[in-house]
Write an enzyme that holds these catalytic residues in place. Structure first.
Site, short mmCIF file in Angstrom:
data_model
loop_
_atom_site.label_atom_id
_atom_site.label_comp_id
_atom_site.label_asym_id
_atom_site.label_seq_id
_atom_site.Cartn_x
_atom_site.Cartn_y
_atom_site.Cartn_z
N HIS A 93 0.82 -1.20 0.00
CA HIS A 93 0.00 0.00 0.00
C HIS A 93 0.86 1.26 0.00
O HIS A 93 2.05 1.23 0.32
CB HIS A 93 -0.94 0.02 1.21
CG HIS A 93 -0.22 0.08 2.54
ND1 HIS A 93 0.42 -1.00 3.09
CD2 HIS A 93 -0.07 1.11 3.42
CE1 HIS A 93 0.95 -0.65 4.25
NE2 HIS A 93 0.68 0.63 4.47
N ASP A 95 0.45 5.01 1.87
CA ASP A 95 -0.29 5.43 3.05
C ASP A 95 -1.46 6.36 2.73
O ASP A 95 -1.30 7.40 2.07
CB ASP A 95 0.63 6.14 4.04
CG ASP A 95 1.56 5.18 4.78
OD1 ASP A 95 1.16 4.01 4.96
OD2 ASP A 95 2.66 5.59 5.17
#
Length: 304
Positions: A93, A95
């Protein structure tokens, strides 16, 4: 004195040594900023920062922000505990991309580190874009995606576990949705970077099958081994990365041991597409922006 900056790999990551982050001169900090833009992720051993020192260092990059979905008293400050007893985000991912102005820089310090395991791996989303075959680059430039905290693409199994049900409910208590370009233009370097990771729900305008297939293709380019760097933590280490040009994953390979790292995030810019369009907040409202820390909200109020 110039900083000692040594690349870890040919594409991403560098170790900075021989300096304390609390003692950086303005010239050294400017050098550190340029190194961050170049290497995307920087690592420093044996810093052992206090919360106040970590926040002060973070503010040299800009205003600090807090996690928009975590509603606890300690989350009003510029430090947020990432505690394995609460959640384990064991998936790739960038953030907080479910908001429009997601953080530009993340700073992490090691506080409680397992004897083995618990590394963080980073990937360069700029070189991933550059490696795409030309037809895929042209396609990527034209695509937009929906990012949400109520996501169903590559959901971490740990967040779904019964032990973390309360975290899941808190994390999704307010639904966030933002439309981002699949490719953003970096505001400082002008480089093009892929905007992906586990907060992406779908590619706009495509059915779920086609969307999922294309997301898998683009994400596979991001996480190719030659595009990554792996950091083995020790207590007191600090890692910082350009959140506009990277993805990362905390590897969940340390069993029942505890892992705590402390995070600071710096306010980012709203992404701009190759065609010059800006990202669009959808939910909770088009005006939704990431909240600042209490100290930075107070400073902003005084300045205004």
């Amino acid at each position: 004195m110039p900083l000692d900056i040594r690349p870890v790999t040919g594409r991403i990551g560098a170790i900075v040594s021989g300096v304390r982050l609390t003692d950086l001169s303005d010239a050294q900090f400017a050098e550190l900023q340029q190194a961050l833009l170049r290497h995307k992720a920087l690592f420093l051993r044996d810093q052992h920062l206090t919360d106040a020192e970590q926040e002060a260092f973070g503010r040299r990059f800009g205003d600090l922000v807090v996690h928009p979905t975590v509603h606890t008293a300690e989350n009003t400050a510029g430090i947020f505990d990432v505690d394995s007893e609460r959640s384990r985000a064991n998936s790739w991912h960038t953030d907080i991309t479910f908001v429009a102005d997601y953080p530009k820089v993340t700073i992490l310090r090691g506080e409680v580190i397992p004897e083995a395991g618990g590394d963080t791996v980073f990937a360069n989303t700029v070189s991933a874009y550059q490696d795409l075959p030309e037809p895929l680059r042209v396609l990527a430039d034209s695509l937009w995606t929906l990012h949400t905290n109520v996501y169903d693409y590559a959901v971490p199994k740990q967040i779904e576990a019964v032990a973390n049900k309360r975290f899941r409910e808190e994390f999704t208590s307010t639904r966030y949705e933002t439309e981002h370009p699949l490719v953003r233009v970096h505001p400082e370097t002008g480089e093009k970077a892929l905007v992906l990771g586990h907060f992406v729900q779908k590619i706009l305008g495509l059915n779920s099958r086609d969307s999922h297939a294309l997301l898998e293709i683009f994400q596979a380019h991001v996480v190719r081994l030659e595009n990554t760097v792996r950091w083995r933590w020790s207590k007191g280490d600090v890692a910082l990365w350009d959140n506009r040009a990277t993805q990362h994953i905390a590897v969940d390979d340390y069993g029942s041991a505890r892992r705590i790292v402390r995070r600071t995030t710096v306010l980012g810019e709203i992404p701009v597409s190759v065609g010059g369009e800006t990202s669009r907040a959808i939910k909770p409202s088009p005006e939704t922006r990431i909240p600042r820390s209490e100290a930075d909200k107070l400073a902003l109020k005084k300045a205004g």
